[in-house]
Each structure stands twice: as C-alpha cells, then as structure tokens.
Design a protein around this motif. Structure first.
Motif, PDB file in Angstrom:
ATOM      1  N   SER A 302       0.758  -1.109   0.213  1.00  0.00           N
ATOM      2  CA  SER A 302       0.098   0.131   0.163  1.00  0.00           C
ATOM      3  C   SER A 302       0.865   1.085  -0.128  1.00  0.00           C
ATOM      4  O   SER A 302       0.406   2.307  -0.679  1.00  0.00           O
ATOM      5  N   GLN A 303       1.995   1.248   0.704  1.00  0.00           N
ATOM      6  CA  GLN A 303       2.724   2.293   0.873  1.00  0.00           C
ATOM      7  C   GLN A 303       3.597   2.472  -0.541  1.00  0.00           C
ATOM      8  O   GLN A 303       3.866   3.640  -1.052  1.00  0.00           O
ATOM      9  N   GLU A 304       4.160   1.257  -1.290  1.00  0.00           N
ATOM     10  CA  GLU A 304       4.719   1.636  -2.433  1.00  0.00           C
ATOM     11  C   GLU A 304       3.708   2.090  -3.490  1.00  0.00           C
ATOM     12  O   GLU A 304       3.999   2.846  -4.586  1.00  0.00           O
ATOM     13  N   LEU A 305       2.394   1.979  -3.263  1.00  0.00           N
ATOM     14  CA  LEU A 305       1.335   2.258  -4.465  1.00  0.00           C
ATOM     15  C   LEU A 305       0.905   3.571  -4.114  1.00  0.00           C
ATOM     16  O   LEU A 305      -0.116   3.973  -4.699  1.00  0.00           O
ATOM     17  N   GLY A 306       1.449   4.243  -2.957  1.00  0.00           N
ATOM     18  CA  GLY A 306       0.653   5.731  -2.772  1.00  0.00           C
ATOM     19  C   GLY A 306      -0.620   5.728  -2.206  1.00  0.00           C
ATOM     20  O   GLY A 306      -1.309   6.743  -1.974  1.00  0.00           O
ATOM     21  N   MET A 307      -0.989   4.820  -1.518  1.00  0.00           N
ATOM     22  CA  MET A 307      -2.263   4.417  -0.842  1.00  0.00           C
ATOM     23  C   MET A 307      -2.457   5.481   0.280  1.00  0.00           C
ATOM     24  O   MET A 307      -1.331   5.347   1.020  1.00  0.00           O
ATOM     25  N   THR A 308      -3.544   5.924   0.779  1.00  0.00           N
ATOM     26  CA  THR A 308      -3.666   6.647   2.205  1.00  0.00           C
ATOM     27  C   THR A 308      -4.664   5.701   3.103  1.00  0.00           C
ATOM     28  O   THR A 308      -5.411   5.389   2.661  1.00  0.00           O
ATOM     29  N   LEU A 309      -3.894   5.212   4.137  1.00  0.00           N
ATOM     30  CA  LEU A 309      -4.749   4.219   5.004  1.00  0.00           C
ATOM     31  C   LEU A 309      -5.498   4.917   6.276  1.00  0.00           C
ATOM     32  O   LEU A 309      -5.292   6.094   6.524  1.00  0.00           O
TER      33      LEU A 309
END
Length: 436
Positions: A302-309
C-alpha cells in the motif's frame, strides 16, 4: 489495431514498442479476441490489453502471473495465465511471438452467472432481500437512484464525493448471496461503515468454489500464507481485482477495498500485480478484517502504491488458529503498527495503541495493554528488534499500571469508554514523548 495474414497477426500498434506477433492458431485466436473487443466485451478487452503490454518489453519476473523458463539455446519462454486465457510467449531478438493462445470464449458469460470470478454489485431489493448484478455496462435502479454500472469498475454507493466506493473481497463461496452476507457484515465492522451501505449496497469481488476453509489463508502452507503474492491458484481472482484497481484510478474513483479472512490473499496479490505495472493507487485504500495472510505484506505494498490508510488497518481474532498463525509473521500487527507510528505523522500515538489492541483482539486485556505500551516504547529505544522482547514483557510491565487504576476504570460504563476517557490521555502523553 493489427496487421493480419493467414499465418500471423501483429499485436498492438505497428511501430509502437517491441514487435509482438501471434502466429498460426494463436493468430486466429487473437483475431477472435479483437472481434469480441469491438463488441464491447470487457473480458476480451482485458486480455487484449495484457497481450499489448508485451510491446513494452517488460515481461519477466515482476509479473506475478507469469512463469519463465529458459530452453536449450538460450530461448526464453514465458507462460501467461490470465482469466479465461493462457498464452505461451517466446522471446525473439528485439521482440516476442505468441506461439500458443488458448481462449475460453464463454468466460464472460460464466462470469455473469457467477461460475467464474468476477465483480458484482450487491444491493437490497424493495422487499428487503439482497440481490446482485454483474458489473457490466447497464443501469440499476436502487430505491430513489439510478446506478450506471460500468464493466469491472467499482461503483460508489454514495452521492457524497468524499465517500469511498466499497468493495468486499472474501474467500471462495458456493453461493454469491453467502458472499454478500459475509461481505456486508465485515464492511459494517470496518472503518468505512455508514448508514448508506445497507440502503444502496456495495461492490463484491466474488470467487466461486468451496474454498480451503481448513487451510491457512486459502493456501496450501503457512509459507504461502505469509507470502501470498506468488500463489498461482489465487491469480485468476487477483488479476481481475488488479484490473479493477487500475480502472478505478484512471476514472478517478475513490475505493476502499475491504477484505475478510482469505480475501486478504487476493487483495495482497492484486496490489503486487498493480505494482509490477509501475502504477500508483493514490485514490484508494484498504482494510483487512480478520486476515488469514500477513498484513505487513499488504501494508508495504500500500505504501509503494501511494495509498492513504485509515488509522485502523486490520483486525484479528486469534481464537482462530489460522489467523493466529498468519499473524505471527507480523508479530500479530505490532510490526506494521510501529512502522506507521514512526513514518506517518497522521497516525497518532493512541492510534497505535488501539490498533495493536484490536489486532490481538481475543487475547487477555492485561496482555493487550502491555503489548501496546511496551512495544511502542521499545520501538523508540531499540527499534523493531526490541519489539519481540517487549511483546513478551508487556503484561509484567503494565500490571502495576492496571492495578493502580482498576478502581478508576471500573467507574466507566464500558472498557471502551474507560480507554477513551482515562487510558488514552495517559498512554498518548507517554508514547508521544518517544516521538521526539
């Protein structure tokens, strides 16, 4: 777009990228796929797009749905397994040729019937029973609204642009309505629940089958549960999910992907596929409800894909031995939570405590508080390596804290109220000091 003869068809646009040719019977199969694309067949378009990607010259180990083999003479051969399509691709100097292309012409119809993995929209009928519709180009009337469904594209249940389109991802089920019931229950127990879901429905990634309910994460082994990215039998569903993620990002649709149980394996693998394409998913987020695979894998992707959690990423019940085993690779949520605490300024100290508390949801309360407090402190004193010791020592460190405050906690109407009103301020002040 193709150049075709009786013996070969060029894939993609001539002059764009590396030359790729389908030869012999594969050429005729590719022409059939093109004809289906012209008729608006979503599945055929998905397959054609993947074959056209060969022109980028990036085929290799970074595609989780590709097997690679080197034959005598140094000829590289790739085996692609896509939903309803298998291809054998051989490498040429400067390009590729498709030597074998096997296509299931009925795949799209099977998806509509629920006999193959596919994206559906679940909704409540006027008589309050639930129904579903395959995501294809169509209109769907739900209460006072008309939904314009698009093939493979998650649809938002809300008119509010700030809300996410919700997608449920679960284990294989024999009946779609069973998957609907489970998906709704887990969405309602997620951070993305709102009162509109019950009225207007949600998207459902459905995988037909009986599932491997006695196995960790729907996988053969614990090793695969801890590393689900490369489990071949998950790829059919995962590829469809990855394509939906890509479509949603291109269309600017905000999406929350809510997996439950073995669905975390499909979600993790789908994100790995998107990463292999070099894409970002900045408008999307994830939540793992009772995951049967390692949540840290999903977090890293998720961090590599730029997602906001959301502040809460996952929740486990470790009375379930499969969840307990899969969570071990992540120290039952502690490792991921500490990464977030150290890197994400929006992830507050007490978010960390609540997430660790929730991740080890069925453990004793004393031990849970001990893990939350002592592992947070250890992360700042000794880094992640100190956390293992902290987890074991957690109960002993915090017993005095709880004994001293037991009477005060008893005054609150519930443990949750006591946490918010009394424990939260104390722990937040304590752990925040270590962020400096």
């Amino acid at each position: 777009m193709s150049q075709a003869s009786s013996n070969f068809t060029r894939v993609g646009v001539p002059g764009a990228g590396k030359p790729v040719y389908a030869v012999g019977r594969a050429a005729r199969a590719y022409v059939d796929i093109q004809e289906l694309c012209k008729k608006g067949n979503y599945w055929a378009t998905m397959v054609q797009n993947e074959l056209v990607r060969l022109t980028s010259g990036k085929l290799g180990h970074n595609h989780v749905y590709v097997k690679r083999q080197t034959f005598p003479g140094g000829v590289e051969t790739f085996f692609l397994k896509l939903p309803g399509c298998e291809a054998t691709v051989k490498e040429l100097p400067g390009g590729y040729y498709i030597a074998h292309l096997e296509v299931n012409d009925d795949y799209f119809a099977l998806q509509e019937k629920g006999a193959k993995p596919g994206m559906h929209y679940a909704y409540k009928k006027p008589d309050s029973t639930w129904a579903f519709k395959f995501l294809n180009k169509a209109q769907l009337a739900i209460k006072d609204r008309i939904f314009n469904l698009q093939a493979g594209l998650p649809n938002s249940h809300s008119m509010d642009a700030a809300d996410n389109a919700l997608v449920s991802i679960g284990a294989p089920e024999e009946e779609i309505l069973t998957a609907v019931d489970l998906g709704l229950a887990h969405i309602k127990n997620s951070p993305f629940n709102d009162n509109k879901v019950g009225d207007y429905g949600f998207n459902l990634m459905y995988t037909p089958g009986t599932g491997d309910k006695g196995k960790v994460g729907g996988c053969i082994s614990l090793r695969e549960a801890l590393n689900p990215e490369y489990v071949e039998r998950l790829m059919e569903t995962s590829y469809i999910l990855a394509d939906a993620m890509q479509q949603a990002e291109k269309a600017g649709v905000k999406v929350a992907w809510v997996s439950h149980e073995a669905g975390s394996a499909y979600l993790t693998q789908a994100m790995s596929i998107v990463r292999s394409r070099g894409l970002m998913l900045s408008k999307q987020t994830i939540y793992l409800s009772r995951p049967l695979t390692n949540p840290d894998k999903a977090y890293n992707l998720s961090q590599e894909l730029g997602m906001t959690l959301n502040a809460k990423l996952s929740h486990n019940n470790f009375n379930n031995l499969n969840e307990l085993a899969a969570g071990a690779g992540n120290l039952w949520g502690v490792t991921t939570s500490i990464k977030r605490l150290r890197k994400d300024d929006s992830y507050k100290a007490f978010d960390y405590c609540k997430e660790v508390w929730g991740s080890i949801g069925s453990a004793g309360n004393v031990w849970k508080i001990g893990v939350a407090v002592t592992s947070g402190v250890a992360a700042y004193y000794g880094g992640l390596s100190a956390v293992v010791t902290a987890v074991g020592a957690g109960a002993g460190v915090t017993v005095p804290f709880l004994v001293d405050n037991m009477r005060s906690m008893a005054q609150w109407p519930s443990n949750q109220a006591a946490i918010e009103g009394m424990v939260k301020p104390k722990l937040e002040a304590w752990i925040a000091g270590f962020r400096k």
